[in-house]
Design a protein around this motif. Structure first.
Motif, mmCIF file in Angstrom:
data_model
loop_
_atom_site.group_PDB
_atom_site.id
_atom_site.type_symbol
_atom_site.label_atom_id
_atom_site.label_comp_id
_atom_site.label_asym_id
_atom_site.label_seq_id
_atom_site.Cartn_x
_atom_site.Cartn_y
_atom_site.Cartn_z
ATOM 1 N N ASP A 428 0.828 -1.214 0.000
ATOM 2 C CA ASP A 428 0.000 0.000 0.000
ATOM 3 C C ASP A 428 0.860 1.262 0.000
ATOM 4 O O ASP A 428 0.622 2.192 -0.771
ATOM 5 C CB ASP A 428 -0.926 -0.008 1.213
ATOM 6 C CG ASP A 428 -1.811 1.224 1.263
ATOM 7 O OD1 ASP A 428 -2.614 1.427 0.335
ATOM 8 O OD2 ASP A 428 -1.676 2.013 2.221
ATOM 9 N N VAL A 429 1.858 1.291 0.862
ATOM 10 C CA VAL A 429 2.748 2.459 0.939
ATOM 11 C C VAL A 429 3.501 2.638 -0.377
ATOM 12 O O VAL A 429 3.623 3.746 -0.907
ATOM 13 C CB VAL A 429 3.740 2.323 2.117
ATOM 14 C CG1 VAL A 429 4.824 3.396 2.047
ATOM 15 C CG2 VAL A 429 3.003 2.397 3.437
ATOM 16 N N LEU A 430 3.988 1.539 -0.914
ATOM 17 C CA LEU A 430 4.747 1.593 -2.163
ATOM 18 C C LEU A 430 3.903 2.148 -3.299
ATOM 19 O O LEU A 430 4.362 2.982 -4.094
ATOM 20 C CB LEU A 430 5.240 0.183 -2.509
ATOM 21 C CG LEU A 430 6.351 0.081 -3.541
ATOM 22 C CD1 LEU A 430 7.631 0.711 -3.012
ATOM 23 C CD2 LEU A 430 6.598 -1.386 -3.879
ATOM 24 N N GLU A 431 2.655 1.724 -3.357
ATOM 25 C CA GLU A 431 1.775 2.113 -4.462
ATOM 26 C C GLU A 431 1.198 3.511 -4.284
ATOM 27 O O GLU A 431 1.098 4.280 -5.244
ATOM 28 C CB GLU A 431 0.620 1.101 -4.569
ATOM 29 C CG GLU A 431 -0.189 1.206 -5.856
ATOM 30 C CD GLU A 431 0.636 0.959 -7.106
ATOM 31 O OE1 GLU A 431 0.377 1.634 -8.118
ATOM 32 O OE2 GLU A 431 1.562 0.113 -7.064
ATOM 33 N N ASN A 432 0.847 3.878 -3.068
ATOM 34 C CA ASN A 432 0.086 5.119 -2.864
ATOM 35 C C ASN A 432 0.874 6.277 -2.263
ATOM 36 O O ASN A 432 0.481 7.434 -2.415
ATOM 37 C CB ASN A 432 -1.126 4.828 -1.975
ATOM 38 C CG ASN A 432 -2.082 3.840 -2.631
ATOM 39 O OD1 ASN A 432 -2.477 4.035 -3.773
ATOM 40 N ND2 ASN A 432 -2.411 2.764 -1.936
ATOM 41 N N LYS A 433 1.982 5.960 -1.602
ATOM 42 C CA LYS A 433 2.782 7.037 -0.996
ATOM 43 C C LYS A 433 4.155 7.146 -1.634
ATOM 44 O O LYS A 433 4.656 8.232 -1.896
ATOM 45 C CB LYS A 433 2.913 6.805 0.514
ATOM 46 C CG LYS A 433 3.685 7.897 1.239
ATOM 47 C CD LYS A 433 3.797 7.581 2.727
ATOM 48 C CE LYS A 433 4.619 8.647 3.456
ATOM 49 N NZ LYS A 433 4.798 8.327 4.891
ATOM 50 N N GLY A 434 4.778 6.009 -1.894
ATOM 51 C CA GLY A 434 6.123 6.006 -2.467
ATOM 52 C C GLY A 434 7.166 6.344 -1.417
ATOM 53 O O GLY A 434 6.901 6.383 -0.212
ATOM 54 N N GLY A 435 8.369 6.588 -1.886
ATOM 55 C CA GLY A 435 9.462 6.933 -0.994
ATOM 56 C C GLY A 435 10.193 5.719 -0.457
ATOM 57 O O GLY A 435 10.066 4.601 -0.970
ATOM 58 N N PHE A 436 10.988 5.949 0.583
ATOM 59 C CA PHE A 436 11.750 4.878 1.226
ATOM 60 C C PHE A 436 10.861 4.119 2.204
ATOM 61 O O PHE A 436 10.072 4.717 2.933
ATOM 62 C CB PHE A 436 12.929 5.447 2.002
ATOM 63 C CG PHE A 436 14.060 5.957 1.143
ATOM 64 C CD1 PHE A 436 14.527 5.235 0.061
ATOM 65 C CD2 PHE A 436 14.673 7.166 1.445
ATOM 66 C CE1 PHE A 436 15.575 5.698 -0.719
ATOM 67 C CE2 PHE A 436 15.732 7.645 0.683
ATOM 68 C CZ PHE A 436 16.180 6.911 -0.402
#
Length: 490
Positions: A428-436
């Motif tokens: 979810d973080v990878l897809e919707n927020k990005g970053g490290f």
């Protein structure tokens, strides 16, 4: 002047348009290669000159080695050749001839080389073959050599500065008497890169070590600096490799220690490239164009007169030349743009696009009031400043802008670094927020590959400052001793 695509609409298109419209580079007629234009090269020259000074301060000297590498050299270190085999350009002939059928020129079939030559993808092999003749005893060590050069890694899916078949870079190649010295060199040069990135490029980086799967071909350890771009993707901005004795053994480079029998030399290599140009663009720039940190800007400030008629222009130009002279005394590069073929509004947009840190404008009313308008590129803020204080104000702004840019980039990275403990949240973080993403990993290449295949996220590094922490791998649930840094990357 065409308006740039907004970053929020299409980040990739924004980047490509910006590089071209800001006159940094263009695609060439040679597929996969680029032309770096004078303004882009001026930025690269600043980077190169600063880094070159930093290398020399740490005891390194510049040298130059051949562009061509005999194919047999590439076969001597198995991991190295396997790592670069698919990227190599190969020279097979040394002469052309007129086509007997009158269709231009063709390769002369009788001019085949006895041994094919590889256009250098990196220089470890040719350099270590040379070091064999330079090193006999401990007195010949260390060798601390750097070269500024071009390399070729055959790449057809290109993006200007970030990935091209030919690019410019520096590559350091050092030889040491002990393992400890070589490791210290590897770590020292990574610190040099991090110092340059943060204090000159205003680009914060994470220092760390690559996983075994991500190591340089032929290295025992690869250390790296990782930066975060505005679209939430990571970019590897520099690498420093501890090569152990692998290349010394491959090329039989031995030395006589103070005491004891002959031993193989210990090696490092390290490099950064014109990829840093892409990093600089993507770290700071906005929808209006480039935003350059003053320490790397080819032009620090531009003075734009706003006038009607030659008489007004002459009066305003005189004031502008005095300000420019004071700024030059302060060590800044300034331009007075009195080109009467372009309107002032066009000039404002042009210098905004090119990322000039400060714009100074003066019109008839400013002249009457004894003021100038000073505009910052990083924030867009404008203010009226008394004429006699303009030069000092602009000079002081350079440090303010440099600090603001690095602080803004640090804040973005902090906002886009997320600790994650389960697989669903990871995706979810990878897809919707990005970053490290800081997450536990079980240490196996198999898990690393599965995560990469499922999400396109890679382990960017195991950060230097990561601490031991009992946990469970975000993917397998197996035990893990520390968190590593994941991200999608360029």
């Amino acid at each position: 002047m065409a308006k740039l695509t907004a970053r929020s609409d299409d980040y990739s298109k924004w980047y490509n348009e910006l590089v071209v419209q800001a006159d940094l580079a263009q695609h060439s007629d040679v597929k996969g290669c680029m032309v770096i234009k004078p303004y882009g090269f001026a930025i690269w020259e600043k980077m190169r000159d600063v880094l070159d000074g930093m290398f020399k301060e740490t005891g390194h000297q510049n040298a130059y080695f051949p562009l061509f590498i005999p194919k047999s050299y590439m076969s001597k270190e198995a991991a190295h050749v396997e790592g670069f085999a698919k990227e190599c350009a190969v020279v097979t002939h040394y002469r052309l001839m007129n086509d007997p059928n009158g269709k231009g020129v063709v390769v002369d079939p009788d001019a085949r080389l006895e041994e094919e030559l590889i256009v250098r993808p990196t220089s470890e092999t040719i350099i270590w073959n040379t070091y064999k003749n330079w090193i006999q005893s401990y007195r010949d060590l260390p060798i601390l050599v750097n070269q500024w050069a071009n390399v070729v890694r055959w790449e057809m899916r290109t993006r200007l500065f970030l990935r091209t078949a030919e690019f410019l870079w520096q590559e350091g190649h050092t030889a040491h008497a002990t393992k400890e010295e070589a490791i210290a060199e590897t770590e020292q040069m990574l610190r040099v890169y991090a110092d340059f990135a943060e204090n000159w490029m205003a680009m914060p980086v994470v220092k760390g070590v690559k996983t075994e799967s991500e190591r340089f071909a032929g290295a025992e350890d690869t250390h790296c600096i990782e930066a975060l771009m505005q679209d939430g993707k990571a970019l590897q901005a520099g690498t420093s490799h501890f090569l152990g004795q692998n290349f010394a053994k491959a090329f039989d480079v031995k030395f006589q220690p103070k005491e004891g029998k002959m031993d193989y030399v210990w090696a490092t290599s390290w490099g950064v490239s014109t990829r840093l140009m892409g990093a600089l663009i993507m770290t700071h720039s906005d929808d209006k164009g480039l935003v350059l940190p003053p320490k790397l800007a080819p032009i620090h400030a531009v003075f734009v007169p706003i006038y009607k008629g030659e008489e007004q222009l002459a009066q305003i130009r005189e004031k502008g030349e005095a300000i420019c002279a004071d700024l030059r005394k302060a060590g800044l590069t300034v331009k007075l743009d009195d080109d009467d073929s372009k309107r002032s509004g066009w000039k404002f947009a042009e210098y905004e696009l090119k990322g000039v840190p400060v714009r100074i404008a003066m019109g008839p009313r400013d002249m009457e009031n004894g003021t100038v308008e000073i505009a910052r590129r990083d924030t867009g803020e404008k203010e009226l400043v008394p004429l006699d204080k303009a030069a000092a104000h602009v000079a002081a702004l350079m440090d303010e802008i440099q600090d603001n840019l690095v602080n803004k980039a640090r804040a973005y990275r902090a906002d886009h670094t997320t600790k994650v403990d389960d697989w669903d949240t990871f995706k979810d973080v990878l897809e919707n927020k990005g970053g490290f993403i800081e997450a536990h990993w079980d240490g196996t290449a198999e898990t690393e590959d599965k995560i990469k295949n499922e999400t396109k996220a890679t382990i960017r590094c195991i950060p230097y400052d990561s601490v031991e922490e009992e946990g469970k791998c975000v993917y397998t649930g197996n035990p893990s001793k520390r968190r590593v840094l994941f991200a999608k990357a360029y």
